[in-house]
Design a protein around this motif. Structure first.
Motif, PDB file in Angstrom:
ATOM      1  N   UNK A 104       0.801  -1.228   0.000  1.00  0.00           N
ATOM      2  CA  UNK A 104       0.000   0.000   0.000  1.00  0.00           C
ATOM      3  C   UNK A 104       0.831   1.274   0.000  1.00  0.00           C
ATOM      4  N   UNK A 105       2.164   1.143   0.044  1.00  0.00           N
ATOM      5  CA  UNK A 105       3.015   2.340  -0.064  1.00  0.00           C
ATOM      6  C   UNK A 105       3.307   2.692  -1.516  1.00  0.00           C
ATOM      7  N   UNK A 106       2.844   1.867  -2.465  1.00  0.00           N
ATOM      8  CA  UNK A 106       3.122   2.119  -3.877  1.00  0.00           C
ATOM      9  C   UNK A 106       2.476   3.420  -4.338  1.00  0.00           C
ATOM     10  N   UNK A 107       3.230   4.168  -5.119  1.00  0.00           N
ATOM     11  CA  UNK A 107       2.683   5.345  -5.775  1.00  0.00           C
ATOM     12  C   UNK A 107       2.519   5.113  -7.284  1.00  0.00           C
ATOM     13  N   UNK A 108       3.236   4.106  -7.795  1.00  0.00           N
ATOM     14  CA  UNK A 108       3.154   3.781  -9.220  1.00  0.00           C
ATOM     15  C   UNK A 108       3.066   2.266  -9.386  1.00  0.00           C
ATOM     16  N   UNK A 109       2.075   1.809 -10.158  1.00  0.00           N
ATOM     17  CA  UNK A 109       1.895   0.382 -10.419  1.00  0.00           C
ATOM     18  C   UNK A 109       1.699   0.188 -11.918  1.00  0.00           C
ATOM     19  N   UNK A 110       2.550  -0.645 -12.529  1.00  0.00           N
ATOM     20  CA  UNK A 110       2.504  -0.908 -13.964  1.00  0.00           C
ATOM     21  C   UNK A 110       2.367  -2.406 -14.204  1.00  0.00           C
ATOM     22  N   UNK A 111       1.378  -2.788 -15.005  1.00  0.00           N
ATOM     23  CA  UNK A 111       1.147  -4.186 -15.369  1.00  0.00           C
ATOM     24  C   UNK A 111       1.204  -4.306 -16.882  1.00  0.00           C
ATOM     25  N   UNK A 112       2.183  -5.070 -17.379  1.00  0.00           N
ATOM     26  CA  UNK A 112       2.355  -5.256 -18.817  1.00  0.00           C
ATOM     27  C   UNK A 112       2.275  -6.747 -19.132  1.00  0.00           C
ATOM     28  N   UNK A 121      -9.541  -4.103  -4.401  1.00  0.00           N
ATOM     29  CA  UNK A 121      -8.420  -3.175  -4.222  1.00  0.00           C
ATOM     30  C   UNK A 121      -8.412  -2.629  -2.800  1.00  0.00           C
ATOM     31  N   UNK A 122      -7.319  -2.814  -2.061  1.00  0.00           N
ATOM     32  CA  UNK A 122      -7.247  -2.256  -0.697  1.00  0.00           C
ATOM     33  C   UNK A 122      -7.389  -0.734  -0.732  1.00  0.00           C
ATOM     34  N   UNK A 123      -8.185  -0.166   0.157  1.00  0.00           N
ATOM     35  CA  UNK A 123      -8.389   1.296   0.153  1.00  0.00           C
ATOM     36  C   UNK A 123      -7.084   2.075   0.302  1.00  0.00           C
ATOM     37  N   UNK A 124      -6.148   1.541   1.105  1.00  0.00           N
ATOM     38  CA  UNK A 124      -4.886   2.247   1.302  1.00  0.00           C
ATOM     39  C   UNK A 124      -4.112   2.360  -0.003  1.00  0.00           C
ATOM     40  N   UNK A 125      -4.108   1.289  -0.802  1.00  0.00           N
ATOM     41  CA  UNK A 125      -3.395   1.310  -2.081  1.00  0.00           C
ATOM     42  C   UNK A 125      -4.106   2.218  -3.073  1.00  0.00           C
ATOM     43  N   UNK A 126      -5.427   2.170  -3.098  1.00  0.00           N
ATOM     44  CA  UNK A 126      -6.191   3.029  -4.010  1.00  0.00           C
ATOM     45  C   UNK A 126      -5.914   4.498  -3.737  1.00  0.00           C
ATOM     46  N   UNK A 127      -5.719   4.828  -2.474  1.00  0.00           N
ATOM     47  CA  UNK A 127      -5.439   6.222  -2.110  1.00  0.00           C
ATOM     48  C   UNK A 127      -4.003   6.607  -2.417  1.00  0.00           C
ATOM     49  N   UNK A 128      -3.085   5.658  -2.284  1.00  0.00           N
ATOM     50  CA  UNK A 128      -1.658   5.949  -2.442  1.00  0.00           C
ATOM     51  C   UNK A 128      -1.241   6.116  -3.900  1.00  0.00           C
ATOM     52  N   UNK A 129      -1.867   5.364  -4.810  1.00  0.00           N
ATOM     53  CA  UNK A 129      -1.418   5.363  -6.206  1.00  0.00           C
ATOM     54  C   UNK A 129      -1.645   6.710  -6.880  1.00  0.00           C
ATOM     55  N   UNK A 130      -0.613   7.182  -7.571  1.00  0.00           N
ATOM     56  CA  UNK A 130      -0.728   8.377  -8.417  1.00  0.00           C
ATOM     57  C   UNK A 130      -0.542   8.042  -9.891  1.00  0.00           C
ATOM     58  N   UNK A 131      -0.057   6.831 -10.179  1.00  0.00           N
ATOM     59  CA  UNK A 131       0.138   6.406 -11.572  1.00  0.00           C
ATOM     60  C   UNK A 131      -0.252   4.931 -11.693  1.00  0.00           C
ATOM     61  N   UNK A 151      -6.667   9.585  -6.778  1.00  0.00           N
ATOM     62  CA  UNK A 151      -5.515  10.490  -6.680  1.00  0.00           C
ATOM     63  C   UNK A 151      -4.556  10.350  -7.854  1.00  0.00           C
ATOM     64  N   UNK A 152      -4.997   9.674  -8.916  1.00  0.00           N
ATOM     65  CA  UNK A 152      -4.119   9.460 -10.066  1.00  0.00           C
ATOM     66  C   UNK A 152      -3.824  10.763 -10.794  1.00  0.00           C
ATOM     67  N   UNK A 153      -2.577  10.859 -11.258  1.00  0.00           N
ATOM     68  CA  UNK A 153      -2.212  11.905 -12.215  1.00  0.00           C
ATOM     69  C   UNK A 153      -2.011  11.298 -13.609  1.00  0.00           C
ATOM     70  N   UNK A 154      -1.693   9.985 -13.670  1.00  0.00           N
ATOM     71  CA  UNK A 154      -1.497   9.287 -14.944  1.00  0.00           C
ATOM     72  C   UNK A 154      -2.300   7.983 -14.940  1.00  0.00           C
ATOM     73  N   UNK A 155      -3.156   7.815 -15.936  1.00  0.00           N
ATOM     74  CA  UNK A 155      -3.943   6.589 -16.080  1.00  0.00           C
ATOM     75  C   UNK A 155      -3.806   6.082 -17.511  1.00  0.00           C
ATOM     76  N   UNK A 156      -3.347   4.831 -17.649  1.00  0.00           N
ATOM     77  CA  UNK A 156      -3.243   4.190 -18.954  1.00  0.00           C
ATOM     78  C   UNK A 156      -3.849   2.800 -18.868  1.00  0.00           C
ATOM     79  N   UNK A 157      -4.909   2.572 -19.641  1.00  0.00           N
ATOM     80  CA  UNK A 157      -5.546   1.263 -19.740  1.00  0.00           C
ATOM     81  C   UNK A 157      -5.683   0.966 -21.229  1.00  0.00           C
TER      82      UNK A 157
END
Length: 419
Positions: A104-112, A121-131, A151-157
């Motif tokens: 839940x400390x992640x600010x960026x998560x990328x899945x390729x 999705x844990x609420x703590x992680x949903x709040x922490x992610x910015x990308x 709290x996202x600044x970058x969203x790519x799906x």
């Protein structure tokens, strides 16, 4: 004398007792001051990474693996992950709630290319992610699931099936977004009437969006990229699109836009890429397009544009890509442009109308033939080759003589039979 003997005996016994005592320990040397060393990763996050098939024998913060990358902070006594990329995952990979909660400390998560099933999705992680980047991963996600990432600044799906009634369900509370890509996601509905002013990048390409472009989109003064290609959008391109003063890339290709090309596009000083191909745009091509100094890509193919192409050779040569084919009522001035450019449109006649393609058996000059596709030239040459057979007159005479000979033979045979 006796007193002396007693004193001597006391001294000897004292020395014997002293010699029998254990020697006192020597003082230990002072221990060296502790050296500063980087703290290790939080044990809970180590377990989480192991559940995601990420090796942890070496420090993941200092030695990321080939496919997966991690970044950590410098907290003590334990460091924590702030960025995680999972690429080319096993089909058996599971993103468990427990593992995500530990991360839940992640600010960026990328899945390729990670075909794991999405989980709660844990609420703590949903709040922490910015990308958050998800490309060909998670199989299918819902708009509600994505909407938690407020709290996202970058969203790519991209290349992911997104189940939502429209983009608004996803974006309603993402007020911090600067970059937005939801591409090839089977997204339906219409474009949201309100988008947050921080956006610099919008990509809704390869979806099933309908309706028109809302005028409010032209209020995004920081917008640099607008890609709405390959949808089912219709209506006119907003006349106020020139208000997007920061726009550099505009792609509205493969929709059903109609009307004319807005004159306000001339107000975009930094426009590099403009693709309006495969729509139903009509009217003439505005001459002002040639005055956009930064333009390097221009695609107006497959529309209903008409009239004389208003561009000169210097402008076309300046472009890296230029396409106008598929506009049957569009033509070019032969005194301005050479037919060798292979524009795949007809030259103009003296009335500014397209010249019809030359008949196959006409003796048209070579320059006219060059106005068309090389495949057409090859086809015409192939057809002409078929006319190089025997002369028709000679062939007719031969057939007539053969018929006469056959008739004479037949009469002779008949006369013999009658006898």
């Amino acid at each position: 004398m006796k007193a002396v003997v007693v004193i001597v005996m006391l001294l000897c016994s004292s020395s014997i007792v002293t010699s029998l005592r254990a020697p006192e320990p020597e003082p230990e040397p002072p221990s060296p001051a502790p050296t500063s060393s980087p703290s290790t990763l939080d044990p809970k996050q180590v377990i989480a990474l192991e559940s995601l098939d990420i090796p942890t024998a070496r420090d993941p913060c200092g030695q990321p693996s080939f496919h997966n990358a991690t970044l950590c902070d410098n907290a003590k006594p334990f460091r924590h992950l702030i960025s995680l990329r999972l690429a080319n995952c096993s089909s058996y990979l599971s993103l468990s709630f427990t593992a995500l909660k530990a991360l839940s400390t992640l600010r960026s998560l990328t899945l390729l290319n990670c075909p794991a099933a999405p989980t709660h999705l844990p609420p703590q992680l949903a709040t922490s992610l910015t990308s958050f980047t998800c490309v060909n991963s998670l199989r299918k996600v819902s708009g509600v699931w994505l909407s938690q990432l407020q709290n996202l600044t970058h969203l790519t799906v991209s290349d992911v099936q997104v189940k939502a009634s429209g983009p608004f369900v996803i974006l309603a509370h993402m007020s911090k977004l600067t970059s937005l890509t939801i591409s090839n996601a089977n997204l339906t509905g219409s474009l949201p009437g309100h988008l947050h002013s921080n956006l610099t990048h919008i990509d809704f390409s390869l979806n099933h969006l309908k309706g028109s472009i809302p005028p409010s989109i032209t209020m995004l003064l920081n917008l640099q990229t607008l890609n709405l290609s390959s949808n089912a959008l219709s209506g006119q391109i907003p006349p106020s699109i020139g208000d997007l003063i920061s726009l550099q890339n505009l792609s509205l290709a493969s929709n059903s836009f109609s009307g004319s090309i807005p004159d306000s596009l001339s107000a975009l000083p930094d426009l590099l890429h403009m693709d309006l191909s495969s729509n139903q745009l009509n009217g003439s091509i505005p001459k002002f397009i040639s005055q956009i100094k930064s333009l390097s890509y221009l695609n107006l193919a497959n529309n209903n544009l008409r009239g004389v192409l208003p561009f000169n050779l210097s402008f076309i040569n300046r472009l890296q890509v230029f396409k106008v084919a598929g506009n049957s009522n569009l033509c070019y001035n032969r005194s301005v442009l050479s037919s060798k450019l292979k524009l795949r449109i007809s030259p103009c006649d003296k009335f500014g109308m397209p010249v019809s393609p030359p008949a196959k058996d006409s003796s048209a000059d070579d320059t006219t033939d060059d106005d068309y596709d090389e495949t057409d030239d090859e086809g015409s040459r192939h057809k002409k080759d078929h006319h190089h057979g025997p002369n028709k007159f000679v062939l007719g005479v031969a057939i007539a003589l053969s018929s006469i000979v056959f008739l004479i033979v037949f009469l002779i045979l008949c006369s013999k039979c009658c006898r």
